[in-house]
Enzyme design. Structure first.
Site, mmCIF file in Angstrom:
data_model
loop_
_atom_site.group_PDB
_atom_site.id
_atom_site.type_symbol
_atom_site.label_atom_id
_atom_site.label_comp_id
_atom_site.label_asym_id
_atom_site.label_seq_id
_atom_site.Cartn_x
_atom_site.Cartn_y
_atom_site.Cartn_z
ATOM 1 N N ASP A 325 0.854 -1.171 0.000
ATOM 2 C CA ASP A 325 0.000 0.000 0.000
ATOM 3 C C ASP A 325 0.905 1.241 0.000
ATOM 4 O O ASP A 325 2.135 1.155 0.108
ATOM 5 C CB ASP A 325 -0.953 -0.022 1.210
ATOM 6 C CG ASP A 325 -2.216 0.777 0.948
ATOM 7 O OD1 ASP A 325 -3.268 0.453 1.522
ATOM 8 O OD2 ASP A 325 -2.142 1.746 0.156
ATOM 9 N N GLU A 517 -10.722 6.532 4.214
ATOM 10 C CA GLU A 517 -9.732 5.901 5.096
ATOM 11 C C GLU A 517 -9.902 6.378 6.547
ATOM 12 O O GLU A 517 -11.007 6.684 6.998
ATOM 13 C CB GLU A 517 -8.329 6.159 4.545
ATOM 14 C CG GLU A 517 -8.146 5.584 3.130
ATOM 15 C CD GLU A 517 -6.714 5.552 2.673
ATOM 16 O OE1 GLU A 517 -6.447 5.935 1.515
ATOM 17 O OE2 GLU A 517 -5.842 5.122 3.446
HETATM 18 C C1 GLC Z 1 -4.380 4.193 -0.106
HETATM 19 C C2 GLC Z 1 -5.319 3.050 0.196
HETATM 20 C C3 GLC Z 1 -5.434 2.025 -0.901
HETATM 21 C C4 GLC Z 1 -5.251 2.700 -2.250
HETATM 22 C C5 GLC Z 1 -3.832 3.241 -2.318
HETATM 23 C C6 GLC Z 1 -3.577 3.998 -3.622
HETATM 24 O O1 GLC Z 1 -3.648 4.534 1.024
HETATM 25 O O2 GLC Z 1 -5.097 2.347 1.421
HETATM 26 O O3 GLC Z 1 -6.722 1.395 -0.780
HETATM 27 O O4 GLC Z 1 -5.464 1.763 -3.293
HETATM 28 O O5 GLC Z 1 -3.518 4.076 -1.232
HETATM 29 O O6 GLC Z 1 -4.348 5.167 -3.667
#
Ligand code: GLC
Length: 632
Positions: A325, A517
């Site tokens: 991530d 988030e």
């Molecule tokens: C974010 C999220 C993830 C996402 C990634 C790219 O922090 O946790 O779900 O796909 O970054 O944006």
């Protein structure tokens, strides 16, 4: 610290390198008569992908291999696009708030520009570009935007969910984007989590049931088709099961926290959906920021070799690649070399750095040089990545195919989004069978969610956090009422400040403001609390005290309704219905039946959370699976 691949541009080194290369070329031409790069096996689409991968891997330098494992965000390379080739970057992404291109064609042109940099290298390995097209490709103005997953869970229709994924895939690929970071197969166990709406349900069985259709929806039968995108099962594993207060990220209370479950419980509640996604052939998996604690203390999933390699790749047989991530590797340790080493050795194949790609590549190369990360591990990671790139057809068709761009936001696509929105509505109360309305009433409409596309869409819509002032096109619930009930007399007053007499029925749409988030986690220092705003609470009291009324909640999760339901004749959970507000109006006026059921338990108060079916003291306001029906 120059890029590994850029060193040959320094004059003295250049001359020495050319001399060495010339000698090597002579030897090579003597040794391998007749084969040029153009004849290389990896460029032959008639060969099996495994053979192409093996051939290409055998030609790559360690620098080129490490480059393939590196994903950078577009802002990090936009001032130095040459870095894409110099570092041999394997992937680029736009995070939720990083890209504003007005048309699919403009998106495609941006991506193709970086693709040309990637192809202008020794082996010409194409980049794979990824984006969070999680409920439609909401980064593209005018795209069709579907209900977020919690609404699809309420609809409980896997085939319909699959169709929404397929349309999202087609609209995403039409913008030149071959990879989406979706579906989230999280099992949301505490609705105070800001990512609850990204989950289909608190019930692992319902989430598991969705996985197959949605993965197939995104990936289609042929990944190289211009209607398919690589899917990402995320966030592996246990992101929806963290303990309240266990997060150490910013003001988060749940997101990125610790999932304190036994291994059996972790498997029962959170692993099953990933097993289904792997069986469906998902091509990538994103590691979770969260940690598990299987009895020996918290361990970041990003560094967990047992979960990432033994379980996901071994036991489940996952053959795609694991992507980290956003800067998730950096959370493992303050010692960056240790963090990189532990992540790669645990089974991370591609690192969403996303900005310090120069430091990442140098660090990983040093770890390989020192023998702390084996070349076998590097080869395994790169082979997994290349396999998906070949399957996507990126070597044959590295540039965007925008021939379907005209279908982005088409009436046909929007009709499916409307169908999904209608199917996601959950009727929780219907005193005196007030609903469905006849359509010729005089209607008083109020509430912050009635005429707010931004609140209907929620997070991951135009920007990372979404916005009350939406950046996307669509139809609000108020617009939808006007379209679905043209004979109704409609008065709209968000704060219910207009005179109330003489109306047959009131419709009060209460709403959460958008979030994404951990920003949406309920907790001290955060702005989102699952409660009605004072304005909405007052509108409910005013309107429902003066006439028959329907309250509709527009939210990513249950809202605290205790104390607000006196005088409320009908109650509907609309979740985050997306760009087609008519879908909320359809069952309201009988153009569609109410069939949705609660995908998560609805607590009496926020403080009762976590509330999940099966709890010993289970006492929700409305139970998981509850939903009243009306005749079709
Ligand atoms: C974010 C999220 C993830 C996402 C990634 C790219 O922090 O946790 O779900 O796909 O970054 O944006």
């Amino acid at each position: 610290m120059g890029s590994p691949l850029a060193r040959v541009r320094r004059p003295w080194l250049w001359i020495a390198s050319v001399a060495v290369l010339a000698a090597a070329l002579v030897v090579w031409l003597l040794a391998v008569p007749g084969e040029s790069e153009e004849d290389a096996a990896y460029l032959d689409p008639s060969l099996p992908v495994a053979d192409r991968v093996a051939d290409l891997l055998g030609r790559m330098t360690i620098e080129e291999k490490v480059g393939q494992m590196t994903q950078a965000e577009v802002p990090a390379v936009q001032d130095s696009p040459g870095d894409v080739g110099d570092f041999g970057l394997g992937s680029l992404l736009s995070g939720g708030s990083e890209a504003f291109y007005d048309t699919p064609e403009a998106w495609a042109a941006m991506i193709d520009g970086y693709q040309r940099e990637a192809l202008d290298t020794r082996l010409g390995i194409p980049i794979i570009y990824g984006i969070d097209a999680v409920h439609g490709n909401a980064a593209v103005p005018g795209a069709t935007i579907f209900p977020h997953n919690i609404g699809l869970g309420a609809a409980g229709d896997e085939e319909l969910a699959g169709r929404t994924a397929a349309i999202t895939a087609a609209e995403t690929r039409a913008a030149g984007i071959p990879w989406t970071f979706a579906p989230c197969l999280c099992v949301a166990r505490d609705s105070r989590w800001g990512r609850t709406y990204e989950s289909f349900s608190e019930d692992p069985e319902l989430v598991t049931a969705m996985a197959d259709d949605v993965v197939h929806g995104y990936q289609g039968e042929d990944l190289s088709a211009n209607t398919s995108v690589l899917a990402t099962a995320k966030h592996y594993v246990g992101d929806g099961g963290t303990a309240y207060g266990s997060s150490t990220t910013d003001s988060y209370t749940l997101d990125q926290g610790v999932t304190e479950l036994s291994e059996d419980e972790l498997r029962r509640l959170h692993l099953a959906p990933f097993r289904a996604a792997v069986e469906a052939g998902v091509g990538s998996v994103m590691a979770s920021f969260s940690s598990t604690d299987l009895g020996e203390g918290p361990l970041k999933v990003h560094a967990d070799g047992y979960l990432l390699t033994t379980v996901l790749k071994g036991e489940l047989g996952f053959e795609g690649f694991v992507v980290s991530d956003w800067a998730g590797v950096s959370q493992i340790s303050d010692d960056y070399a240790e963090a990189v080493r532990e992540a790669i050795n645990a089974g991370i194949d591609m690192v969403m750095v996303p900005d310090q790609y120069e430091a990442f590549t140098a660090t990983l190369l040093a770890e390989v040089d020192a023998g702390r990360v084996s070349e076998n591990r590097i080869d395994d990671a790169v082979a997994r990545i290349l396999t998906q790139k070949f399957a996507l057809g990126l070597f044959e068709h590295p540039f965007a195919d925008t021939s379907l761009a005209a279908e982005v936001g088409s009436e046909e696509h929007r009709a499916v989004a409307r169908e999904a929105a209608a199917a996601s509505q959950v009727l929780l109360r219907n005193e005196g069978d007030l609903l469905p309305l006849s359509g010729d009433e005089s209607v008083y409409v109020a509430g912050s969610g009635a005429d707010s596309l931004g609140r209907q869409l929620g997070g991951w819509s135009g920007t990372w956090q979404g916005s009350v002032n939406a950046v996307d096109e669509g139809t609000t619930i108020l617009d939808g009422i006007g379209e679905v009930a043209p004979d109704a007399t409609v008065q709209y007053s968000q704060r219910a400040s207009e005179p109330l007499d003489g109306y047959d029925v009131g419709i009060v749409v209460v709403a959460e403001n958008p979030y994404a988030e951990g920003v949406g986690d309920v907790g001290p220092g955060n702005d989102h609390d699952m409660k009605l705003s004072d304005q909405d609470a007052e509108a409910v009291e005013t309107v429902c005290g003066a006439m028959d009324c329907v309250v509709i909640t527009v939210s990513g999760r249950p809202m605290e309704l205790e104390g607000h339901l006196d005088g409320v004749d009908a109650l509907v959970a609309a979740w985050l219905p997306g760009s087609e507000g008519e879908g909320v109006a359809d069952p309201l006026f009988g153009l569609a039946p109410y069939t949705g059921t609660l995908p998560v338990s609805w607590p009496r108060t926020v403080d009762d959370e976590p509330v999940n079916v099966g709890d010993a003291d289970y006492d929700p306001l409305f139970a998981y699976g509850f939903g009243l029906e009306t005749a079709p």
